[in-house]
Design a protein around this motif. Structure first.
Motif, PDB file in Angstrom:
ATOM      1  N   UNK A 235      28.506  -2.863   0.173  1.00 53.50           N
ATOM      2  CA  UNK A 235      28.077  -2.167  -1.050  1.00 53.50           C
ATOM      3  C   UNK A 235      28.159  -0.646  -0.903  1.00 53.50           C
ATOM      4  N   UNK A 236      27.764  -0.141   0.280  1.00 54.52           N
ATOM      5  CA  UNK A 236      27.822   1.322   0.464  1.00 54.52           C
ATOM      6  C   UNK A 236      29.255   1.824   0.342  1.00 54.52           C
ATOM      7  N   UNK A 241      33.610   4.367  -2.886  1.00 59.65           N
ATOM      8  CA  UNK A 241      34.920   4.206  -3.536  1.00 59.65           C
ATOM      9  C   UNK A 241      34.790   4.423  -5.049  1.00 59.65           C
ATOM     10  N   UNK A 242      33.647   4.083  -5.621  1.00 62.22           N
ATOM     11  CA  UNK A 242      33.406   4.338  -7.055  1.00 62.22           C
ATOM     12  C   UNK A 242      33.233   5.845  -7.271  1.00 62.22           C
ATOM     13  N   UNK A 243      32.497   6.473  -6.357  1.00 65.97           N
ATOM     14  CA  UNK A 243      32.250   7.916  -6.481  1.00 65.97           C
ATOM     15  C   UNK A 243      33.534   8.724  -6.382  1.00 65.97           C
ATOM     16  N   UNK A 249      36.621   0.605 -11.648  1.00 63.72           N
ATOM     17  CA  UNK A 249      35.517  -0.154 -12.229  1.00 63.72           C
ATOM     18  C   UNK A 249      35.260  -1.395 -11.401  1.00 63.72           C
ATOM     19  N   UNK A 250      34.023  -1.882 -11.455  1.00 64.03           N
ATOM     20  CA  UNK A 250      33.693  -3.091 -10.697  1.00 64.03           C
ATOM     21  C   UNK A 250      32.905  -4.044 -11.585  1.00 64.03           C
ATOM     22  N   UNK A 251      33.350  -5.290 -11.610  1.00 68.38           N
ATOM     23  CA  UNK A 251      32.638  -6.354 -12.325  1.00 68.38           C
ATOM     24  C   UNK A 251      32.077  -7.296 -11.288  1.00 68.38           C
ATOM     25  N   UNK A 252      30.760  -7.318 -11.186  1.00 64.22           N
ATOM     26  CA  UNK A 252      30.122  -8.058 -10.091  1.00 64.22           C
ATOM     27  C   UNK A 252      29.134  -9.080 -10.636  1.00 64.22           C
ATOM     28  N   UNK A 277      20.113   0.085  -7.306  1.00 63.20           N
ATOM     29  CA  UNK A 277      19.806   1.029  -8.384  1.00 63.20           C
ATOM     30  C   UNK A 277      20.998   1.953  -8.632  1.00 63.20           C
ATOM     31  N   UNK A 278      21.616   2.408  -7.547  1.00 64.50           N
ATOM     32  CA  UNK A 278      22.780   3.287  -7.686  1.00 64.50           C
ATOM     33  C   UNK A 278      23.935   2.541  -8.352  1.00 64.50           C
ATOM     34  N   UNK A 279      24.117   1.310  -7.926  1.00 61.85           N
ATOM     35  CA  UNK A 279      25.231   0.505  -8.444  1.00 61.85           C
ATOM     36  C   UNK A 279      25.108   0.297  -9.958  1.00 61.85           C
TER      37      UNK A 279
END
Ligand code: NAD
Length: 345
Positions: A235-236, A241-243, A249-252, A277-279
């Motif tokens: 996740x980190x 990678x999102x930042x 984009x991520x669909x989880x 929370x960040x996600x």
């Protein structure tokens, strides 16, 4: 009448199990199965559990002490079961397939929503904000999707993607002989894909299969979809990678640390999981609560197969859907007793 302790029961479970059950005394327990709640199985002949339950060595030993000899998982995945501990003590059965369509369709739903920002559009129009600025997506047609794991769900997802006119690349540790699937090395899948969707089980080989090193190899602007198991992704590393914009984009539907959170209403609590929370704070992340399986067809199949699994156990038959620590590796084990139509032990 055999008694069943049914942990983490939700209204939709009860509805379908009550409809299909003719011969068991099912005690629906709202609580999850944990070392603290395991005692509630006392007096039962079997336990029905789910992905959200804890089936570690402590729980298994306690169940054994209570006389339980079968755990019926009402799900396909079983990474939460300590099979080595269960081996020789209690048989573990599961529902290997209930609707690959449900999960594959949800995976495509996540991809469509994240790409076209439907979750944001929904919020805007509810507020009569009809601006479409910032909602630009891409055509999926002509894009390359990398599918990791080409089992039941992965293959349905591949068909859906082909219907969208996408080029499909696949990676599987045990590829099928299906010549219509273009298998490539994992690194090639990482470097060539515009979308990467995970459909493999969680095991020692696949834990954090998407980590910082993997994200580094990917195309800038890749979409990530995960409907399999949270710990397939670090996740980190995903957040980074999102930042950086590497992941567009991520669909989880799953999250590494979902066990204590998902399937419960935590809206009144302070979210102590900072990574989660960040996600969810990212506008380009759509998180659903492990609900990809949740269709009427799947729920009915889950109830039917779980009850059939219990019927087989109690009538001394071969267990069609048994799994043990050897089966868990996902490959055919030499001298596997299942090949001889016997129980795993
Ligand atoms: P499956 O067993 O039919 O397919 C899994 C595939 O992964 C197989 O082809 C297998 O060879 C492959 N695989 C095994 N090890 C691998 C590795 N190291 N690298 C790459 N591939 C590997 O399973 P399925 O029914 O298609 O389910 C896939 C996953 O979906 C399950 O493991 C489960 O975690 C998840 N699932 C999620 C939901 C949900 O509601 N979100 C519901 C059902 C299943």
């Amino acid at each position: 009448m055999k008694k069943i302790a049914f942990f983490d029961a939700k209204p939709y479970d009860r509805e379908w199990f009550d409809q299909e059950n003719t011969q068991y005394d099912i005690r629906y327990l709202e609580t999850r199965l944990t070392p603290t709640t395991v005692q509630l199985a006392a007096g039962s002949d079997a336990v029905v559990a789910f992905v959200s339950d804890t089936l570690n060595a402590e729980v298994i030993d306690k169940l054994y002490e209570l006389g339980i000899r079968v755990i019926a998982m009402r799900c396909a995945g079983y990474s939460n079961v300590d099979f080595k501990e269960a081996y020789g003590k209690m048989n573990v059965v599961r529902v290997p397939a209930y609707s690959p369509y449900a999960v594959a369709e949800h995976a495509m739903g996540l991809l469509l929503s994240v790409n076209r920002k439907l979750h944001r559009a929904y919020n805007r129009t509810r507020d009569f904000n009809f601006s479409i600025v910032g909602l630009t997506g891409v055509d999926l047609h002509g894009k390359t999707v990398g599918v990791i794991g080409t089992g039941k769900i992965g293959r349905v997802f591949i068909d859906i993607c082909k219907g969208f006119g996408m080029r499909v690349l696949a990676y599987d540790a045990y590829p099928t002989k299906d010549t219509s699937i273009e298998y490539v090395a994992l690194d090639d899948l990482f470097t060539q894909s515009d979308v990467i969707s995970l459909h493999c089980p969680l095991n020692e080989q696949t834990k954090h299969i998407l980590n910082a090193e993997a994200f580094a190899k990917m195309k800038k602007g890749v979409f990530i979809v995960n409907t399999s198991r949270g710990a397939l992704i670090d996740t980190e590393a995903l957040l980074e990678a999102l930042n950086s914009g590497k992941v567009r984009g991520a669909g989880l539907d799953v999250y590494e640390e979902e066990a204590d959170l998902f399937y419960e209403d935590n809206s009144g609590n302070i979210m102590k999981d900072d990574l989660l929370a960040l996600l969810v704070s990212r506008p380009n992340v759509l998180l659903t609560s492990h609900q990809a399986f949740l269709t009427e067809e799947a729920l009915q199949n889950i109830a039917k197969t779980t009850l059939q699994n219990l019927d087989e156990f109690f009538s001394g038959k071969n267990l069609t859907n048994e799994v043990c620590y050897q089966c868990e590796l996902g490959k055919v084990v030499e001298n596997c007793r299942k090949n001889r139509k016997e129980r795993c032990f």
